[in-house]
Design a protein around this motif. Structure first.
Motif, short mmCIF file in Angstrom:
data_model
loop_
_atom_site.label_atom_id
_atom_site.label_comp_id
_atom_site.label_asym_id
_atom_site.label_seq_id
_atom_site.Cartn_x
_atom_site.Cartn_y
_atom_site.Cartn_z
N TRP A 71 -5.03 -0.48 -6.76
CA TRP A 71 -5.60 0.82 -6.39
C TRP A 71 -6.96 1.03 -7.06
O TRP A 71 -7.27 0.43 -8.08
CB TRP A 71 -4.66 1.97 -6.78
CG TRP A 71 -4.42 2.08 -8.27
CD1 TRP A 71 -3.51 1.40 -9.01
CD2 TRP A 71 -5.13 2.93 -9.18
NE1 TRP A 71 -3.60 1.76 -10.34
CE2 TRP A 71 -4.58 2.70 -10.47
CE3 TRP A 71 -6.17 3.85 -9.05
CZ2 TRP A 71 -5.03 3.36 -11.60
CZ3 TRP A 71 -6.63 4.50 -10.18
CH2 TRP A 71 -6.05 4.27 -11.43
N GLU A 96 -0.17 6.82 -9.43
CA GLU A 96 0.04 5.60 -8.65
C GLU A 96 1.38 4.96 -9.01
O GLU A 96 2.11 4.48 -8.12
CB GLU A 96 -1.10 4.60 -8.88
CG GLU A 96 -2.46 5.07 -8.39
CD GLU A 96 -2.56 5.13 -6.88
OE1 GLU A 96 -1.75 4.46 -6.19
OE2 GLU A 96 -3.47 5.84 -6.38
N SER A 132 1.58 -1.51 -10.61
CA SER A 132 0.49 -0.72 -10.04
C SER A 132 -0.75 -1.02 -10.86
O SER A 132 -0.84 -0.63 -12.02
CB SER A 132 0.84 0.77 -10.10
OG SER A 132 -0.19 1.54 -9.54
N ASP A 189 0.87 -1.18 0.00
CA ASP A 189 0.00 0.00 0.00
C ASP A 189 0.90 1.23 0.00
O ASP A 189 1.64 1.46 0.97
CB ASP A 189 -0.90 -0.02 1.24
CG ASP A 189 -1.78 1.22 1.36
OD1 ASP A 189 -1.81 2.02 0.41
OD2 ASP A 189 -2.41 1.38 2.42
#
Length: 301
Positions: free
Chosen positions: A198, A222, A246, A169
């Protein structure tokens, strides 16, 4: 005091698989292995039976760690193996040796028909209580399962380890979690695959038409955030090959997908000491139940 790799052993196929995995990990770490068997006294009605009474039950269970230790010493010459038998409810009793261990290793029953775990109440409760890393190993796990396939298309202990997978995270990355994953990959001589899932913030996701330009901007951000988190760790571990992904969507689903080609999956669990008690987290919970590979859960603040 030297920490150990500690296994909760009850004689079941899953706990024997956990003991075997723990023996290999202890050798990689250069640490002793401790086999802990918890004797939970039988209920009083059963105690009246000469075949099921407490003395008979204790006699049978005392042999479990002794026999397991003998087999492990034969298969892993030179490994320092000790045994310990404790009395009480496994959930309560295992918390103490877990705190003194480098790793606590527990077995989990495989889901019928598909790869994965059936994590029992004892495993989940111990996992939620301890502040040391806990590894869950499925029943039937073999050494070859952690390795790449050979020329015949079969996993082989003679081939390289599969990658270690880390669920990360980027909003609140934890050093202990990342360090554990890099160290696990380094001692296996394999790569580290970092998976970050995400979703857009709610005010982007609801009530608005799809905006491809906005989605692309969020995706690039991200990617940038993930690269920034991993940058110092790449520098600290130049010998570990790192791939970072990601991915848009549910983090747990992406990690379960990645676990199918992993030697070990590493996820985190935030330590909570509030009135609501311990909490495992939805992502970690999903991975625990559906990963076909061993899962290491690293508690962090």
């Amino acid at each position: 005091m030297t920490r150990t790799v500690t296994v909760g052993l009850d004689g079941s196929p899953e706990s024997r698989a956990a003991a075997e995995w723990a023996a290999r990990e202890a050798q990689l770490l250069g640490l002793p292995l401790k086999l802990v068997q918890v004797w939970d006294p039988v209920p009083s009605p059963m105690a009246q039976s000469p075949l099921l009474g407490p003395e008979a039950h204790q006699h049978r269970t005392e042999g479990i760690p002794r026999e397991a230790a003998q087999g492990i010493r034969l298969r892993h010459p030179g490994l320092d193996v000790s045994t310990e038998q404790l009395t009480g409810r496994p959930v309560d009793v295992l918390a103490s040796p877990a705190q003194e261990a480098e790793l606590l290793v527990l077995g989990s029953r495989g889901l019928s028909g598909v790869g994965g775990f059936m994590v029992g109440s004892v495993g989940l409760s111990v996992l939620a209580r301890t502040e040391r890393p806990v590894v869950l190993v499925r029943a039937g796990e073999q050494a070859a399962d952690e390795h790449e396939m050979d020329q015949a298309g079969i996993p082989s202990a003679a081939t390289a380890f599969r990658p270690v997978v880390l669920g990360l995270d980027v909003v609140s990355p934890d050093d202990a979690l990342i360090a554990f994953a890099f160290a696990a990959a380094a001692r296996r001589g394999t790569s580290l695959r970092v998976v970050h899932g995400w979703n857009p913030p709610p005010y982007y996701a609801y009530g608005l038409p799809t905006d491809l330009e906005l989605h692309g901007a969020l995706e690039r951000q991200e990617d940038t955030d993930l690269a920034e988190v991993l940058g110092p760790w790449r520098d600290k571990h130049p010998d570990v090959e790192v791939t970072a992904e990601s991915l848009y969507g549910t983090p747990g689903s992406h990690l379960v997908d990645a676990s199918r080609a992993a030697s070990l999956v590493v996820v985190g669990r935030r330590i909570r000491r509030g009135p609501l008690g311990a909490h495992i987290g939805s992502v970690t919970h999903a991975v625990l139940h559906h990963s076909p590979a061993p899962v290491a859960v690293v508690p962090h603040g």
